[in-house]
Design a protein around this motif. Sequence first.
Motif, PDB file in Angstrom:
ATOM      1  N   PHE A   5       0.850  -1.194   0.000  1.00  0.00           N
ATOM      2  CA  PHE A   5       0.000   0.000   0.000  1.00  0.00           C
ATOM      3  C   PHE A   5       0.880   1.236   0.000  1.00  0.00           C
ATOM      4  O   PHE A   5       1.921   1.275   0.661  1.00  0.00           O
ATOM      5  N   THR A   6       0.464   2.261  -0.733  1.00  0.00           N
ATOM      6  CA  THR A   6       1.160   3.552  -0.661  1.00  0.00           C
ATOM      7  C   THR A   6       0.507   4.443   0.378  1.00  0.00           C
ATOM      8  O   THR A   6       1.077   5.456   0.775  1.00  0.00           O
ATOM      9  N   SER A   7      -0.707   4.065   0.819  1.00  0.00           N
ATOM     10  CA  SER A   7      -1.441   4.852   1.804  1.00  0.00           C
ATOM     11  C   SER A   7      -1.446   4.131   3.153  1.00  0.00           C
ATOM     12  O   SER A   7      -1.934   3.000   3.257  1.00  0.00           O
ATOM     13  N   ILE A   8      -0.901   4.772   4.167  1.00  0.00           N
ATOM     14  CA  ILE A   8      -0.910   4.189   5.510  1.00  0.00           C
ATOM     15  C   ILE A   8      -2.335   4.042   6.024  1.00  0.00           C
ATOM     16  O   ILE A   8      -2.663   3.109   6.752  1.00  0.00           O
ATOM     17  N   LYS A   9      -3.210   4.968   5.578  1.00  0.00           N
ATOM     18  CA  LYS A   9      -4.612   4.913   5.997  1.00  0.00           C
ATOM     19  C   LYS A   9      -5.270   3.625   5.508  1.00  0.00           C
ATOM     20  O   LYS A   9      -5.948   2.926   6.273  1.00  0.00           O
ATOM     21  N   ASP A  10      -5.057   3.277   4.238  1.00  0.00           N
ATOM     22  CA  ASP A  10      -5.629   2.050   3.695  1.00  0.00           C
ATOM     23  C   ASP A  10      -5.033   0.824   4.373  1.00  0.00           C
ATOM     24  O   ASP A  10      -5.745  -0.142   4.666  1.00  0.00           O
ATOM     25  N   ALA A  11      -3.731   0.855   4.593  1.00  0.00           N
ATOM     26  CA  ALA A  11      -3.063  -0.293   5.222  1.00  0.00           C
ATOM     27  C   ALA A  11      -3.619  -0.552   6.613  1.00  0.00           C
ATOM     28  O   ALA A  11      -3.852  -1.707   7.004  1.00  0.00           O
ATOM     29  N   LYS A  24      -3.425 -11.804  12.534  1.00  0.00           N
ATOM     30  CA  LYS A  24      -2.585 -10.828  13.233  1.00  0.00           C
ATOM     31  C   LYS A  24      -1.313 -10.506  12.450  1.00  0.00           C
ATOM     32  O   LYS A  24      -0.248 -10.304  13.029  1.00  0.00           O
ATOM     33  N   GLU A  25      -1.405 -10.463  11.117  1.00  0.00           N
ATOM     34  CA  GLU A  25      -0.219 -10.201  10.301  1.00  0.00           C
ATOM     35  C   GLU A  25       0.360  -8.821  10.622  1.00  0.00           C
ATOM     36  O   GLU A  25      -0.369  -7.842  10.801  1.00  0.00           O
ATOM     37  N   LYS A  26       1.658  -8.733  10.637  1.00  0.00           N
ATOM     38  CA  LYS A  26       2.351  -7.494  10.963  1.00  0.00           C
ATOM     39  C   LYS A  26       2.403  -6.572   9.746  1.00  0.00           C
ATOM     40  O   LYS A  26       2.649  -7.006   8.625  1.00  0.00           O
ATOM     41  N   LEU A  27       2.159  -5.295   9.990  1.00  0.00           N
ATOM     42  CA  LEU A  27       2.272  -4.283   8.947  1.00  0.00           C
ATOM     43  C   LEU A  27       3.705  -3.757   8.940  1.00  0.00           C
ATOM     44  O   LEU A  27       4.204  -3.266   9.947  1.00  0.00           O
ATOM     45  N   ASN A  28       4.361  -3.880   7.784  1.00  0.00           N
ATOM     46  CA  ASN A  28       5.754  -3.444   7.651  1.00  0.00           C
ATOM     47  C   ASN A  28       5.842  -2.184   6.797  1.00  0.00           C
ATOM     48  O   ASN A  28       4.992  -1.943   5.941  1.00  0.00           O
ATOM     49  N   GLU A  29       6.890  -1.402   7.030  1.00  0.00           N
ATOM     50  CA  GLU A  29       7.104  -0.183   6.246  1.00  0.00           C
ATOM     51  C   GLU A  29       8.484  -0.219   5.625  1.00  0.00           C
ATOM     52  O   GLU A  29       9.479  -0.594   6.276  1.00  0.00           O
ATOM     53  N   SER A  30       8.548   0.177   4.352  1.00  0.00           N
ATOM     54  CA  SER A  30       9.826   0.226   3.663  1.00  0.00           C
ATOM     55  C   SER A  30       9.771   1.284   2.578  1.00  0.00           C
ATOM     56  O   SER A  30       8.920   1.212   1.679  1.00  0.00           O
ATOM     57  N   GLN A  31      10.641   2.275   2.677  1.00  0.00           N
ATOM     58  CA  GLN A  31      10.762   3.341   1.679  1.00  0.00           C
ATOM     59  C   GLN A  31       9.413   4.013   1.381  1.00  0.00           C
ATOM     60  O   GLN A  31       9.039   4.232   0.234  1.00  0.00           O
ATOM     61  N   GLY A  32       8.689   4.316   2.450  1.00  0.00           N
ATOM     62  CA  GLY A  32       7.433   5.043   2.307  1.00  0.00           C
ATOM     63  C   GLY A  32       6.275   4.197   1.850  1.00  0.00           C
ATOM     64  O   GLY A  32       5.189   4.724   1.576  1.00  0.00           O
ATOM     65  N   GLN A  33       6.476   2.880   1.752  1.00  0.00           N
ATOM     66  CA  GLN A  33       5.394   1.975   1.387  1.00  0.00           C
ATOM     67  C   GLN A  33       5.107   1.039   2.553  1.00  0.00           C
ATOM     68  O   GLN A  33       5.971   0.796   3.405  1.00  0.00           O
ATOM     69  N   PHE A  34       3.889   0.519   2.569  1.00  0.00           N
ATOM     70  CA  PHE A  34       3.438  -0.314   3.694  1.00  0.00           C
ATOM     71  C   PHE A  34       2.954  -1.642   3.133  1.00  0.00           C
ATOM     72  O   PHE A  34       2.223  -1.674   2.143  1.00  0.00           O
TER      73      PHE A  34
END
Length: 278
Positions: A5-11, A24-34
């Motif tokens: 996702f490019t939107s943290i809100k959607d993620a 309970k999957e973990k949300l990861n962030e990398s280079q402004g993407q989620f």
Amino acid sequence: MELIFTSIKDAIRLKIYLSANGIKEKLNESQGQFNYTFDVHSEKKDRYVKSLIHFIKEVKRNEWLNNTLLQTYHYENEDERSQIIDIASQMFSGVRSDLTDLVEKENEDLLLDQAVRDLLNFEGTVSFHSFSRFRLKPYYEQVGKYLEVAIDEYKMEQEYQMFVHTLRDYLSNRNTRKNTIHLNIENSIRFFDENVQEIASQDLKEMIDQRLLANHPIYVDSAVIAPLLSIAPEKIYLYTFDDDQALVRTLCNIFEERISIATPAHFKVLKEAYTNKP
């Protein structure tokens, strides 16, 4: 597979649906993407499918409807967009079957289930934006058909409200010609005065203000609404077994507190009482 996702809100909003289905999957962030990494070969696959379908139906669909109304149909008023989206949502939920019958229907859940399973079967990384744009295109084409009907329905409802408002104004400025009218609409339309004496059809025609029919030829029927508005009674007793029919709803909207509804059985008792009155 990895869903980006490019939107943290959607993620974060998807995470709510995943959690609701016990994931309970973990949300990861990398280079402004989620991103989420889904183990699609596990017993959780059906729950992934269910979570994504709910996310699309309950979040992205309304978002698409709102953006389309704003950008394509130029509805800049938020309240108007909200009302149209409500109509479309009622169509999808099955509440407005009268409207969905106007559209060539496809099974929404089946469309989404096929698209989401194709997504999860992909071995690699997928952008949710790309998935929505390409794989969900047939789905949003169906949503667009519902939206067109919802817009037409909204316009008709607005015209109807304006019509009712105009007739209320007319009524408020009209002198009362008979204080009480009894109106029995079962089987046929019959008007009665305060003494429950039937008013002849010719007499009714002569009471009608012809301007009503000239100014509102589509909505004002000469059988019921025009005579009632022209007479402008202080009290209307309406007798019917079906108080949910369109005519009854319209009369209640126009005459508001002036109108009371009862069954034809009540009218029969009343009529007999006046007939036997010494």
